[in-house]
Each structure stands twice: as structure tokens, then as C-alpha cells.
Write a protein that holds these residues in place. Structure first.
Motif, PDB file in Angstrom:
ATOM      1  N   TYR A  52       0.833  -1.213   0.000  1.00  0.00           N
ATOM      2  CA  TYR A  52       0.000   0.000   0.000  1.00  0.00           C
ATOM      3  C   TYR A  52       0.865   1.260   0.000  1.00  0.00           C
ATOM      4  CZ  TYR A  52      -3.449   3.493   1.334  1.00  0.00           C
ATOM      5  OH  TYR A  52      -4.245   4.614   1.363  1.00  0.00           O
ATOM      6  N   PHE A  53       1.922   1.252   0.820  1.00  0.00           N
ATOM      7  CA  PHE A  53       2.725   2.466   0.966  1.00  0.00           C
ATOM      8  C   PHE A  53       3.886   2.547  -0.036  1.00  0.00           C
ATOM      9  CE2 PHE A  53       0.688   2.373   5.171  1.00  0.00           C
ATOM     10  CZ  PHE A  53       0.199   3.670   5.200  1.00  0.00           C
ATOM     11  N   SER A  54       4.028   1.523  -0.888  1.00  0.00           N
ATOM     12  CA  SER A  54       5.085   1.558  -1.906  1.00  0.00           C
ATOM     13  C   SER A  54       4.629   2.352  -3.126  1.00  0.00           C
ATOM     14  CB  SER A  54       5.455   0.134  -2.341  1.00  0.00           C
ATOM     15  OG  SER A  54       6.052  -0.580  -1.290  1.00  0.00           O
ATOM     16  N   GLN A  55       5.563   3.042  -3.739  1.00  0.00           N
ATOM     17  CA  GLN A  55       5.274   3.728  -4.991  1.00  0.00           C
ATOM     18  C   GLN A  55       5.437   2.735  -6.142  1.00  0.00           C
ATOM     19  OE1 GLN A  55       7.987   7.029  -5.015  1.00  0.00           O
ATOM     20  NE2 GLN A  55       6.858   8.159  -3.458  1.00  0.00           N
ATOM     21  N   GLN A  56       4.949   3.115  -7.320  1.00  0.00           N
ATOM     22  CA  GLN A  56       5.117   2.251  -8.490  1.00  0.00           C
ATOM     23  C   GLN A  56       6.597   1.984  -8.732  1.00  0.00           C
ATOM     24  OE1 GLN A  56       3.084   3.453 -12.042  1.00  0.00           O
ATOM     25  NE2 GLN A  56       1.052   3.384 -11.093  1.00  0.00           N
ATOM     26  N   ASN A  57       6.900   0.727  -9.059  1.00  0.00           N
ATOM     27  CA  ASN A  57       8.280   0.254  -9.274  1.00  0.00           C
ATOM     28  C   ASN A  57       9.102   0.213  -7.989  1.00  0.00           C
ATOM     29  OD1 ASN A  57       7.903  -0.046 -12.118  1.00  0.00           O
ATOM     30  ND2 ASN A  57       8.135   2.172 -12.326  1.00  0.00           N
ATOM     31  N   GLY A  58       8.424   0.419  -6.851  1.00  0.00           N
ATOM     32  CA  GLY A  58       9.118   0.262  -5.579  1.00  0.00           C
ATOM     33  C   GLY A  58       9.381  -1.206  -5.301  1.00  0.00           C
ATOM     34  N   VAL A  59      10.234  -1.474  -4.311  1.00  0.00           N
ATOM     35  CA  VAL A  59      10.617  -2.859  -3.990  1.00  0.00           C
ATOM     36  C   VAL A  59      10.294  -3.161  -2.529  1.00  0.00           C
ATOM     37  CG1 VAL A  59      12.508  -4.523  -3.863  1.00  0.00           C
ATOM     38  CG2 VAL A  59      12.475  -2.817  -5.695  1.00  0.00           C
ATOM     39  N   VAL A  60       9.607  -4.275  -2.318  1.00  0.00           N
ATOM     40  CA  VAL A  60       9.371  -4.792  -0.963  1.00  0.00           C
ATOM     41  C   VAL A  60      10.347  -5.945  -0.752  1.00  0.00           C
ATOM     42  CG1 VAL A  60       7.734  -5.989   0.546  1.00  0.00           C
ATOM     43  CG2 VAL A  60       6.936  -4.135  -0.945  1.00  0.00           C
ATOM     44  N   THR A  61      11.077  -5.905   0.356  1.00  0.00           N
ATOM     45  CA  THR A  61      12.080  -6.942   0.639  1.00  0.00           C
ATOM     46  C   THR A  61      11.638  -7.779   1.833  1.00  0.00           C
ATOM     47  OG1 THR A  61      13.829  -5.476  -0.176  1.00  0.00           O
ATOM     48  CG2 THR A  61      14.518  -7.373   1.126  1.00  0.00           C
ATOM     49  N   ILE A  62      11.645  -9.094   1.626  1.00  0.00           N
ATOM     50  CA  ILE A  62      11.309 -10.047   2.695  1.00  0.00           C
ATOM     51  C   ILE A  62      12.584 -10.815   3.044  1.00  0.00           C
ATOM     52  CG2 ILE A  62       9.870 -12.006   3.382  1.00  0.00           C
ATOM     53  CD1 ILE A  62       8.758 -10.204   0.329  1.00  0.00           C
ATOM     54  N   GLU A  63      13.034 -10.676   4.288  1.00  0.00           N
ATOM     55  CA  GLU A  63      14.277 -11.330   4.727  1.00  0.00           C
ATOM     56  C   GLU A  63      14.008 -12.221   5.937  1.00  0.00           C
ATOM     57  OE1 GLU A  63      17.909  -8.703   4.731  1.00  0.00           O
ATOM     58  OE2 GLU A  63      16.362  -7.151   4.637  1.00  0.00           O
ATOM     59  N   THR A  64      14.679 -13.344   5.991  1.00  0.00           N
ATOM     60  CA  THR A  64      14.572 -14.212   7.164  1.00  0.00           C
ATOM     61  C   THR A  64      15.954 -14.657   7.619  1.00  0.00           C
ATOM     62  OG1 THR A  64      14.404 -16.245   5.859  1.00  0.00           O
ATOM     63  CG2 THR A  64      12.333 -15.123   6.404  1.00  0.00           C
ATOM     64  N   SER A  65      16.060 -14.900   8.896  1.00  0.00           N
ATOM     65  CA  SER A  65      17.296 -15.468   9.462  1.00  0.00           C
ATOM     66  C   SER A  65      16.916 -16.163  10.770  1.00  0.00           C
ATOM     67  CB  SER A  65      18.335 -14.363   9.714  1.00  0.00           C
ATOM     68  OG  SER A  65      17.835 -13.401  10.614  1.00  0.00           O
ATOM     69  N   GLN A  66      17.860 -16.837  11.369  1.00  0.00           N
ATOM     70  CA  GLN A  66      17.589 -17.492  12.650  1.00  0.00           C
ATOM     71  C   GLN A  66      18.857 -17.612  13.462  1.00  0.00           C
ATOM     72  OE1 GLN A  66      16.423 -21.665  12.507  1.00  0.00           O
ATOM     73  NE2 GLN A  66      17.487 -21.964  10.562  1.00  0.00           N
ATOM     74  N   ASN A  67      18.677 -17.732  14.777  1.00  0.00           N
ATOM     75  CA  ASN A  67      19.782 -18.077  15.666  1.00  0.00           C
ATOM     76  C   ASN A  67      19.331 -19.281  16.493  1.00  0.00           C
ATOM     77  OD1 ASN A  67      18.135 -16.990  17.761  1.00  0.00           O
ATOM     78  ND2 ASN A  67      18.963 -14.945  17.370  1.00  0.00           N
ATOM     79  N   LYS A  68      20.009 -19.576  17.572  1.00  0.00           N
ATOM     80  CA  LYS A  68      19.692 -20.778  18.338  1.00  0.00           C
ATOM     81  C   LYS A  68      18.274 -20.766  18.909  1.00  0.00           C
ATOM     82  CE  LYS A  68      24.399 -22.048  19.695  1.00  0.00           C
ATOM     83  NZ  LYS A  68      25.321 -22.279  20.833  1.00  0.00           N
ATOM     84  N   LYS A  69      17.796 -19.580  19.291  1.00  0.00           N
ATOM     85  CA  LYS A  69      16.516 -19.509  19.990  1.00  0.00           C
ATOM     86  C   LYS A  69      15.403 -18.828  19.203  1.00  0.00           C
ATOM     87  CE  LYS A  69      18.416 -19.594  24.697  1.00  0.00           C
ATOM     88  NZ  LYS A  69      18.430 -18.888  26.003  1.00  0.00           N
ATOM     89  N   HIS A  70      15.746 -18.028  18.194  1.00  0.00           N
ATOM     90  CA  HIS A  70      14.724 -17.210  17.553  1.00  0.00           C
ATOM     91  C   HIS A  70      14.780 -17.269  16.026  1.00  0.00           C
ATOM     92  CE1 HIS A  70      15.196 -15.291  21.554  1.00  0.00           C
ATOM     93  NE2 HIS A  70      13.884 -15.154  21.460  1.00  0.00           N
ATOM     94  N   ILE A  71      13.632 -16.960  15.428  1.00  0.00           N
ATOM     95  CA  ILE A  71      13.531 -16.745  13.987  1.00  0.00           C
ATOM     96  C   ILE A  71      13.213 -15.270  13.774  1.00  0.00           C
ATOM     97  CG2 ILE A  71      12.069 -17.186  11.957  1.00  0.00           C
ATOM     98  CD1 ILE A  71      11.870 -20.095  12.956  1.00  0.00           C
TER      99      ILE A  71
END
Length: 363
Positions: free
Chosen positions: A274-293
Motif C-alpha cells: 500500500y505504501f510503496s510507490q510504483q516500481n518500488g521494492v518490498v524486501t522479505i528477509e529471514t534469518s535465525q539463531n539458536k533460539k529465535h527466527i
């Protein structure tokens, strides 16, 4: 002037400085820290044997003050500023270009520097304590508001559910009977559209108040992320917004409710689109450590106004136009994350846009 008189004069200057610094700190406005540190620096400069040849630098975690730029190649004395016994800054006294090779700092001047550093450290500790108290107070006030609002909205949601279901049911029945009346059909479409919107608001209220039952089981968050993106592909295309997925590990296992994890993904991604302009980019990143995602969703929109940062997760707060948002989406996400014993933060991106960071425990 005899040597004894000169020494007495220097001691008086040092004592006067300590008195001035104490007065400055006692009368300090915590919101005007830069002016306070600046006043201390110039008071300290006057207390040295050669004030015209000496420059003072005071470095703190948030503020650096120099009476004049220092040349550290010249003779220098330094004292650390301790905040809760941790070195977090320093005071430097250095001779400037007008000093002679024979000029030296007095031993008493080193002690003076240490005394002033101690006083500044105490001031910064008090400011930290005050800020922490204010932060805790705001969190407690917010928790109280949310608890009260949760009880209120739970009742509203249950009360509205039945009449909304009736409105939708009877409107759809009328729609099938009035096939020839175009005006009536248009009016019914509006009734149905608004009833559906209201029903979605009620659903969000129920998520927000945690009245929706949870089915906790071990799931792979990667599957939910990919499925959510797949379902939102048409929305990305329609809005002319691109996306990038950065999955560090294909196996992100945690104990959670599948439906509610999907709700988190949908709300955060829809918000980013909704808040992105045309040709904008949404980035989805994931990572984890011993206890959390850790899940991060960032966009290239306008970001947050500083004045709105504390309200982002408050229910019914929205910057969208009337009719385009209920102000419950991010509150729902916050409630779901909290019910999973996780955390969510919102901040402005370094370049542009906003970043939402969700941290969830694995067990």
C-alpha cells in the motif's frame, strides 16, 4: 608573584571550576544537554594554568563538544567518562599551536579533569535513569489502554457478528430477487461491500483481542512466506510493486499457529504494498539463531513521521484515508506476535521507507 601565590591562584581556579560545573549540572535541563556540556567545557578551559593555550573536548555517546578543534599531536591529558562503570566517553585537554615546548600540564589539572569526568558521568547516568523511567511509564500506560480496549472490543466484536451476518444474508437474498432492478442491485452491491468491510473489521477485532482460538504446532515459516507471496502476486502486479525474497535457511521451524502466522505475513505485506510507490521494492528477509527466527519486511515508501512512531501498533491508528483502512492491521500483528511470546518493531529505513522486524521464539 611567588611560587606559593601562583599555586594558590591555580587551586582557587580549580575549586571555582568545580563549583561552576556542579552548579551547571544541578541546574541542567535534561532536554538541553548540548548546552550543558558546552558550558562545562568552557568552564573547564578557564581553570587551566594556560587557558589561552588549552583546548577542551568532551565526548559523550550522543554529543561531542570542542572549545576549538584539537591537535592530538600536542601534549594531551585524557580522562574517561564512566556511565554505570562502563567507559562511554572522555574529556581531553590539549595544548594548541600557541603553546611553548616547555609548557606542561599540572598534576592537579589531571585530577581536575577526572573530577569533572566523574560529575558528567553522574549526570548522564541520571538522564539514562529518567529516560528509562519515562519509557517504562509509557509502556505501562499503553498496556493499560490496550487491556481496557481489549475488553471493550471483544464485547463489540461479538455483538456485531450476528447482525452483520444477517445484513449480508438478507442482502444476498434480495440481490437474487431484484435481478431486473439495476438501481436496486447497485444499492445492494454497496450494502454488501460495506457489510463485508465491516465483517473484516470485526474479524480483526477478534484477532486483536485474542479471542480467536490458537492451534499451536510445529511449522516451517518458509512455507507460509512462500504461500503468502504466491497468493499476493496479483496484488503486487496490480500495484506495480516488485519484491525480493532473501531466505537464509529453507528450514525455519517454530511452534506457532499457521493461520495467525499467515495473518502476520498478509498484513505486513499488504501494508508494504500500500505504501510503496510504483516500481518500488518490498524486501522479505529471514534469518535465525539458536533460539529465535527473525523476519524483516521493508518497503521503499514514505516511512514514518517521528511523531507517529509510538502509535504505529495502536488500534484504530492509521495514516490511510477514511474507508481504506481500519487501523487494526498492525495492532492485530502486534497482538499475534505478543501471544506467541515474540516481539515486533517498526523503524524507518536508512534510505527510504519502513522496516518491520518480527522476532519469534522457536519453542
Amino acid at each position: 608573584m611567588s611560587k606559593s601565590e601562583q599555586q594558590l591562584k591555580e587551586r582557587i581556579k580549580e575549586l571555582t571550576c568545580l563549583y561552576e560545573v556542579t552548579s551547571i549540572i544541578v541546574n541542567a535541563d535534561y532536554d538541553q544537554l548540548e548546552q550543558t556540556i558546552k558550558a562545562i567545557a568552557y568552564s573547564l578551559k578557564k581553570a587551566f594554568q594556560y587557558p589561552d593555550k588549552t583546548e577542551i573536548s568532551i565526548e559523550t555517546p550522543s554529543i561531542n563538544i570542542n572549545t576549538e578543534p584539537l591537535n592530538t599531536a600536542n601534549p594531551t591529558i585524557v580522562s574517561s567518562i564512566l556511565i554505570f562503570n562502563d567507559p562511554k566517553g572522555r574529556i581531553i585537554a590539549s595544548f594548541n599551536a600557541s603553546a611553548l615546548k616547555a609548557d606542561k600540564f599540572l598534576e592537579e589539572e589531571t585530577l581536575l579533569l577526572e573530577n569533572v569526568a566523574l560529575k558528567i558521568g553522574n549526570l548522564l547516568e541520571r538522564i539514562d535513569i529518567k529516560n528509562n523511567e519515562l519509557s517504562m511509564k509509557r509502556q505501562m500506560e499503553r498496556a493499560d489502554r490496550l487491556a481496557t480496549l481489549g475488553e471493550l472490543t471483544a464485547g463489540i466484536a461479538h455483538e456485531l457478528n450476528t447482525p452483520l451476518a444477517n445484513i449480508l444474508g438478507f442482502a444476498e437474498l434480495l440481490q437474487s430477487r431484484l435481478k431486473k432492478d439495476e438501481q436496486a442491485l447497485n444499492d445492494l452491491d454497496k450494502i454488501i461491500t460495506n457489510a463485508i468491510f465491516s465483517r473484516e473489521v470485526v474479524k480483526k477485532l477478534m484477532f486483536f483481542t485474542c479471542t480467536m482460538p490458537q492451534e499451536m504446532k510445529h511449522i516451517n515459516l518458509v512455507s507460509i512466506i512462500k504461500e503468502s507471496i504466491k497468493l499476493l502476486e496479483p496484488t503486487f502486479r496490480k500495484s506495480k510493486v516488485k519484491y525480493i525474497v532473501k531466505i537464509e535457511d529453507e528450514n525455519l521451524m517454530l511452534r506457532a499457529d499457521t493461520v495467525q502466522m499467515t495473518q502476520i505475513m498478509f498484513n505486513l505485506l499488504m501494508n508494504a504494498i500500500y505504501f510503496s510507490q510504483q516500481n518500488g521494492v518490498v524486501t522479505i528477509e529471514t534469518s535465525q539463531n539458536k533460539k529465535h527466527i527473525i523476519l524483516k519486511i521493508s518497503d521503499e515508501g514514505k516511512g514514518f513521521d517521528i511523531k507517529d512512531m509510538d502509535k504505529v501498533f495502536e488500534p484504530f491508528f492509521t495514516t490511510k484515508p477514511i474507508g481504506e483502512g481500519s487501523g487494526l492491521g498492525l495492532s492485530v500483528v502486534h497482538g499475534i506476535v505478543a501471544s506467541h511470546k515474540g516481539t515486533i518493531t517498526a523503524q524507518n529505513n536508512n534510505k527510504k521507507g519502513a522496516i518491520f522486524t518480527v522476532t519469534l521464539p522457536k519453542d
